[in-house]
Design a protein around this motif. Structure first.
Motif, PDB file in Angstrom:
ATOM      1  N   SER A   1      42.504  40.218  42.064  1.00 44.03           N
ATOM      2  CA  SER A   1      42.462  41.417  41.070  1.00 44.03           C
ATOM      3  C   SER A   1      41.133  41.304  40.452  1.00 44.03           C
ATOM      4  N   GLY A   2      40.516  42.252  40.551  1.00 52.07           N
ATOM      5  CA  GLY A   2      39.009  42.714  39.834  1.00 52.07           C
ATOM      6  C   GLY A   2      37.915  43.055  40.547  1.00 52.07           C
ATOM      7  N   GLY A   3      36.710  43.241  39.732  1.00 44.06           N
ATOM      8  CA  GLY A   3      35.641  43.957  40.362  1.00 44.06           C
ATOM      9  C   GLY A   3      34.797  42.772  41.290  1.00 44.06           C
ATOM     10  N   HIS A   4      33.454  42.929  41.247  1.00 44.63           N
ATOM     11  CA  HIS A   4      32.735  42.343  42.119  1.00 44.63           C
ATOM     12  C   HIS A   4      32.559  40.856  41.358  1.00 44.63           C
ATOM     13  N   PHE A   5      32.679  40.609  40.116  1.00 37.93           N
ATOM     14  CA  PHE A   5      32.665  39.420  39.430  1.00 37.93           C
ATOM     15  C   PHE A   5      34.037  38.852  39.014  1.00 37.93           C
ATOM     16  N   TYR A   6      35.199  39.044  39.684  1.00 39.32           N
ATOM     17  CA  TYR A   6      36.385  38.543  39.638  1.00 39.32           C
ATOM     18  C   TYR A   6      36.427  36.791  39.556  1.00 39.32           C
ATOM     19  N   LEU A   7      35.210  36.347  39.992  1.00 43.41           N
ATOM     20  CA  LEU A   7      34.980  35.047  39.828  1.00 43.41           C
ATOM     21  C   LEU A   7      35.344  34.204  38.693  1.00 43.41           C
ATOM     22  N   HIS A   8      34.794  35.039  37.534  1.00 39.02           N
ATOM     23  CA  HIS A   8      35.049  34.428  36.040  1.00 39.02           C
ATOM     24  C   HIS A   8      36.546  34.456  35.595  1.00 39.02           C
ATOM     25  N   PRO A   9      37.131  35.556  35.369  1.00 36.97           N
ATOM     26  CA  PRO A   9      38.433  35.718  35.042  1.00 36.97           C
ATOM     27  C   PRO A   9      39.596  34.966  35.930  1.00 36.97           C
ATOM     28  N   ALA A  10      39.342  35.088  37.204  1.00 36.96           N
ATOM     29  CA  ALA A  10      40.110  34.547  38.400  1.00 36.96           C
ATOM     30  C   ALA A  10      39.796  33.144  38.502  1.00 36.96           C
ATOM     31  N   ALA A  11      39.061  32.363  37.885  1.00 43.58           N
ATOM     32  CA  ALA A  11      38.565  31.067  38.510  1.00 43.58           C
ATOM     33  C   ALA A  11      39.743  30.107  38.606  1.00 43.58           C
ATOM     34  N   ALA A  12      40.919  30.131  37.828  1.00 43.33           N
ATOM     35  CA  ALA A  12      41.969  29.215  37.959  1.00 43.33           C
ATOM     36  C   ALA A  12      42.745  29.610  39.063  1.00 43.33           C
ATOM     37  N   GLU A  13      42.897  30.935  39.607  1.00 42.12           N
ATOM     38  CA  GLU A  13      43.407  31.398  40.893  1.00 42.12           C
ATOM     39  C   GLU A  13      42.598  30.897  41.825  1.00 42.12           C
ATOM     40  N   LEU A  14      41.290  30.820  41.886  1.00 45.22           N
ATOM     41  CA  LEU A  14      40.396  30.523  42.877  1.00 45.22           C
ATOM     42  C   LEU A  14      40.577  28.994  43.178  1.00 45.22           C
ATOM     43  N   MET A  15      40.549  28.244  42.061  1.00 48.64           N
ATOM     44  CA  MET A  15      40.753  27.045  42.227  1.00 48.64           C
ATOM     45  C   MET A  15      41.957  26.214  42.980  1.00 48.64           C
ATOM     46  N   ALA A  16      43.052  27.227  42.689  1.00 46.73           N
ATOM     47  CA  ALA A  16      44.302  27.038  43.094  1.00 46.73           C
ATOM     48  C   ALA A  16      44.192  26.733  44.577  1.00 46.73           C
ATOM     49  N   VAL A  17      43.764  28.018  45.319  1.00 49.83           N
ATOM     50  CA  VAL A  17      43.505  28.263  46.608  1.00 49.83           C
ATOM     51  C   VAL A  17      42.657  27.121  47.298  1.00 49.83           C
ATOM     52  N   ILE A  18      41.522  26.663  46.416  1.00 48.91           N
ATOM     53  CA  ILE A  18      40.694  25.688  46.868  1.00 48.91           C
ATOM     54  C   ILE A  18      41.356  24.299  47.122  1.00 48.91           C
TER      55      ILE A  18
END
Length: 258
Positions: free
Chosen positions: A222-239
């Protein structure tokens, strides 16, 4: 002597898996400053500092992707002595892909996983008008549209004059890139995309599947081009999930040797 590619310190020896992180256009290693705290034990987050930003602000930035990929591959090579993965967001995603290709051409160990975030498939033609040679006002407007730079920074004329050469160089990297067909990478690939990304719609991500022979999966955030920041925990869980096999094997080896 300090390694300029790793402004937060060179990769250590305790990691079971290293995660090398590459920034978006205009970004620096500081984009990943909160990631080490999100990572599981023995997964070491290693953000790279490209020339022309952060602690390397005095160095001329690179303006073409392949020289940048060659330089990053050379920086990573000494630390490919254990399992590692590569993550890149936006420009960093395309860079991560070309770095992996470069490592393969050099016969070096390849990452156990490649993570590409907010980057269109590399063989898609860019449709946005080029801005790397445009007036400053147009470059700043492009940054406003992308939404990754706070308005107060964009309004800081002195800061922007300092950063614009690097931003222009990064836009040049993207706008002059020419895809060269090659055989698929033998590396598992996870592609992240944003639900409301104005720059990289979800339909532009499907082509990444053709770039790997080891399986690809798409994760929409969920989010725009810079979802990287608010979704950091979600990304790390996948990684962390993708690295779980290597982490478990390392833990088993440690228990056996205990």
């Amino acid at each position: 002597m300090r390694n300029p590619w790793f402004g937060r310190g060179e990769p250590g020896q305790a990691a079971a898996v290293r995660l090398f992180c590459l920034p978006y256009a205009g970004g620096s290693a500081s984009a990943y400053r909160g990631w080490p705290a999100l990572a599981p034990a023995r997964l070491e987050v290693c953000p790279l500092e490209l020339p022309g930003r952060g602690g390397r602000i005095g160095e001329p930035p690179l303006t073409r992707l392949r020289p940048m990929a060659d330089a990053v591959a050379g920086a990573l090579a000494p630390y490919a002595d254990r399992p590692y993965a590569v993550f890149g967001h936006s420009m960093g995603g395309l860079l991560a892909f070309e770095v992996t290709r470069t490592l393969r051409r050099r016969g070096l160990p390849l990452p156990v996983h490649l993570f590409v975030s907010a980057a269109a498939a590399p063989d898609l033609r860019r449709t946005r008008p080029p801005v790397h040679r445009a007036p400053d006002a147009d470059v700043l407007e492009e940054l406003r549209v992308l939404g990754g730079t706070p308005a107060e920074l964009l309004d800081d004329e002195e800061l922007m004059q300092l950063m614009l050469p690097t931003v222009r160089a990064d836009f040049s990297v993207l706008e002059t890139y020419e895809y060269r067909p090659d055989r698929p990478l033998p590396v598992p690939l996870t592609v992240f995309g944003g639900t409301d990304d104005p720059l990289v719609p979800v339909r532009d991500l499907d082509g990444w599947r053709d770039q790997t022979s080891a399986g690809a999966r798409l994760r929409i955030v969920s989010g725009g081009h810079f979802y990287l920041h608010p979704a950091a925990a979600e990304l790390m869980a996948v990684i962390a999930g993708a690295a779980a096999v290597q982490l478990a094997a390392a833990n088993d080896d440690q228990e056996i040797g205990a």
